[in-house]
Design an enzyme around this catalytic site. Structure first.
Site, PDB file in Angstrom:
ATOM      1  CE1 TYR B 157      31.239  44.116  23.644  1.00  0.00           C
ATOM      2  CE2 TYR B 157      33.214  43.829  22.326  1.00  0.00           C
ATOM      3  CZ  TYR B 157      32.356  44.641  23.046  1.00  0.00           C
ATOM      4  OH  TYR B 157      32.638  45.983  23.165  1.00  0.00           O
ATOM      5  CE1 TYR B 196      36.387  45.155  19.762  1.00  0.00           C
ATOM      6  CE2 TYR B 196      36.052  45.327  22.127  1.00  0.00           C
ATOM      7  CZ  TYR B 196      35.678  45.648  20.846  1.00  0.00           C
ATOM      8  OH  TYR B 196      34.590  46.469  20.623  1.00  0.00           O
ATOM      9  NE  ARG B 206      37.153  50.935  19.349  1.00  0.00           N
ATOM     10  CZ  ARG B 206      36.080  51.322  20.038  1.00  0.00           C
ATOM     11  NH1 ARG B 206      34.990  50.601  20.036  1.00  0.00           N
ATOM     12  NH2 ARG B 206      36.071  52.460  20.710  1.00  0.00           N
ATOM     13  CG  HIS B 209      34.850  50.136  24.480  1.00  0.00           C
ATOM     14  ND1 HIS B 209      35.808  49.547  23.696  1.00  0.00           N
ATOM     15  CD2 HIS B 209      33.671  49.664  24.032  1.00  0.00           C
ATOM     16  CE1 HIS B 209      35.232  48.754  22.797  1.00  0.00           C
ATOM     17  NE2 HIS B 209      33.941  48.804  22.988  1.00  0.00           N
ATOM     18  CG  HIS B 211      29.324  49.253  23.965  1.00  0.00           C
ATOM     19  ND1 HIS B 211      29.406  49.956  22.785  1.00  0.00           N
ATOM     20  CD2 HIS B 211      30.207  48.249  23.848  1.00  0.00           C
ATOM     21  CE1 HIS B 211      30.307  49.390  21.984  1.00  0.00           C
ATOM     22  NE2 HIS B 211      30.811  48.345  22.618  1.00  0.00           N
TER      23      HIS B 211
END
Lengths: 194, 295
Positions: B157, B196, B206, B209, B211
């Site tokens: 991110y 990640y 995870r 995905h 959000h």
């Protein structure tokens, strides 16, 4: 309601990395800070140990001082004049949040409140609640006393929804996610049974 | 600051004694695999299965279980943050029966293209993600805000707290917005995010995905959720995905590959429709908004 209601998409946590995506310039300033008539609505978010939650995101949605629900766009690009009724604030390093807004008036017969949504890392599905504003006169006191939601709660639970007036004129509303003084969270849909 | 996000090398924070198996653990220790305090995937998987059995048992007895359970201990950060009391049923009041209005002045059309924020093209698999936002009665949620954020193709991110040692992409921030059209359709151009690691337990990853943040026509419909990609091998291992305890509900979080969305020599396409909760107009005998469709 329709008989063939579709199954809603489930919620999932906002996670830890919303901070560069959801906050935006002026997000918590429904009105310019400290402008005439502005209300400082603030508080802190706490976890089950009473520790501040430093990665929560709160949203507010409210009527204006005229008792009307705003229908104007512009929450993401504030022009400093239009009251859109919506604000967003990420909690800070001490779990605090604050909105510059207006005192809402009651909409119809209900007591006046600000609708609040709480998201946080560690919170898998968002929480809805209400911050009821302190009464300014006997009529607002009466409206609080006949409020359907507050009236159906034990007094110690109802108290968690009552924002309090501070000496400086601001209004404080703390959110306790868990444990002692746990905030009342709301559900507006009947729970789904299999 | 210790986060559930990626392993970090910073100081411990105050957190649940149980949950605190993870934050504050130095990154090198994680890398060396010398972290005996960390729960294993097998531990977490066993907990997930036990929680699913609890949910299934309640459903079998005809009891309501939230689609996503806030009280879901396999996701360690939830332990001190889930309410312990049941939510209180409340008839929505007038303000809650409407939602904030967003318009063209709030959102620029270019914000729907996450690949167009840098000077060059981001690295990764270019995709289009599109679908409809409807309410529980199937009515389109028109001209309403959709916000997305995601990791880049390497699983990183563009967030200052994300310390996963994967490359940042100067041409990708992973943030987008759009308004739905009159049919409730949203559409984003982006790149496929990578999976990640995070520090819920040892070797926790995870699934990839995106959000999603959504508004309906009523504030009670406010939703933040995550969209996943079909066939992800990490699904069974992920306590966040699995906090939605009914497999039918979990399927609703997964986009499907749609070759009609895929574009010739340009990108692949995914379709993901979103259903918000039902509206309360009928019950409260609210007048329909002008132009509203009653299918």
């Amino acid at each position: 309601m329709s008989t063939a209601a579709a199954r809603p998409t489930p919620g999932q946590t906002v996670g830890p990395f919303f901070g560069y995506a959801l906050p935006y310039a002026g997000d918590a300033h429904l009105v310019p800070p400290a402008s005439p008539g502005a209300l400082w609505l603030h508080g802190s978010v706490f976890d089950g140990l009473g520790a501040p939650v430093t990665d929560a995101l709160l949203e507010v949605w409210q009527a204006g001082p005229d008792g009307r629900v705003p229908r104007a766009s512009g929450s993401l690009r504030r022009d400093g004049a239009t009251f859109t009724g919506f604000g967003r604030c990420a909690s800070d390093g001490e779990g605090g949040y604050g909105f510059w807004t207006r005192e809402p008036a009651a909409v119809g017969p209900s007591a006046r409140f600000v609708a609040v949504t709480v998201f946080a890392r560690g919170l898998l599905h968002r929480l809805l609640t209400r911050a009821y504003l302190p009464p300014r006169d006997a009529a607002e006191q009466a409206a609080l006393q006949r409020d359907r939601l507050l009236g159906g709660l034990p007094p110690e639970r109802a108290r968690t929804l009552l924002a309090t007036r501070e000496d400086d004129g601001s209004v404080r509303f703390d959110v306790r996610l868990q444990g002692e003084g746990e905030t009342v969270f709301l559900e507006h849909d009947p729970p789904r049974t299999p | 600051m210790g986060l559930e996000g990626h392993p970090t090398a910073t100081a411990p924070r105050r957190e649940a004694p149980v949950a605190d198996a993870v934050p504050g653990l130095p990154l090198p220790a994680l890398r060396r695999g010398s972290a005996p305090a960390l729960l294993t995937q097998a531990d977490i998987t066993a907990e997930i299965e036990a929680e699913h059995a609890v949910s299934a048992g309640l459903r079998a007895r005809g009891l309501a279980v939230p689609a996503t359970r806030n009280d879901f201990a396999p996701y360690r950060s939830s332990i001190l943050r889930h309410p312990t009391k049941d939510p209180v049923q409340a008839d929505p009041e007038a303000v809650e029966l409407l939602a904030p209005v967003f318009g063209e002045r709030d959102v620029h059309a270019l914000e729907a293209d996450l690949t167009a924020t840098g000077a060059g093209e981001p690295v990764g698999e270019r995709i289009v993600v599109t679908g409809r936002v409807v309410d529980g009665e199937g009515r389109p949620v028109r001209r309403q805000l959709v916000e997305v954020w995601q990791a880049n193709a390497a699983g990183r991110y563009a967030h200052r707290r994300d310390q996963h040692p994967a490359p940042l992409d100067p041409n990708f921030t992973g943030v987008g917005r759009c308004l739905t059209d009159d049919d409730g359709t949203y559409r984003f151009t982006t790149i496929k995010p990578g999976p990640y690691p995070w520090n819920n337990h040892r070797n926790a990853w995870r699934p990839a995905h995106i959000h999603f943040s959504l508004f309906g026509t009523q504030f009670t419909q406010r939703l933040i959720t995550q969209m996943y990609f079909p066939g992800d091998p990490l699904f069974a291992l992920d306590p966040i995905y699995q906090s939605t305890t009914d497999p039918v509900d979990r399927e609703l979080l997964v986009a499907r590959y749609d070759h009609d969305v895929t574009q010739h020599e340009w990108c692949t396409g995914y379709r993901w429709d979103i259903v918000l909760t039902g509206t309360h107009r009928t019950r409260l005998e609210e007048p329909a908004e002008p132009g509203e469709e009653h299918a």
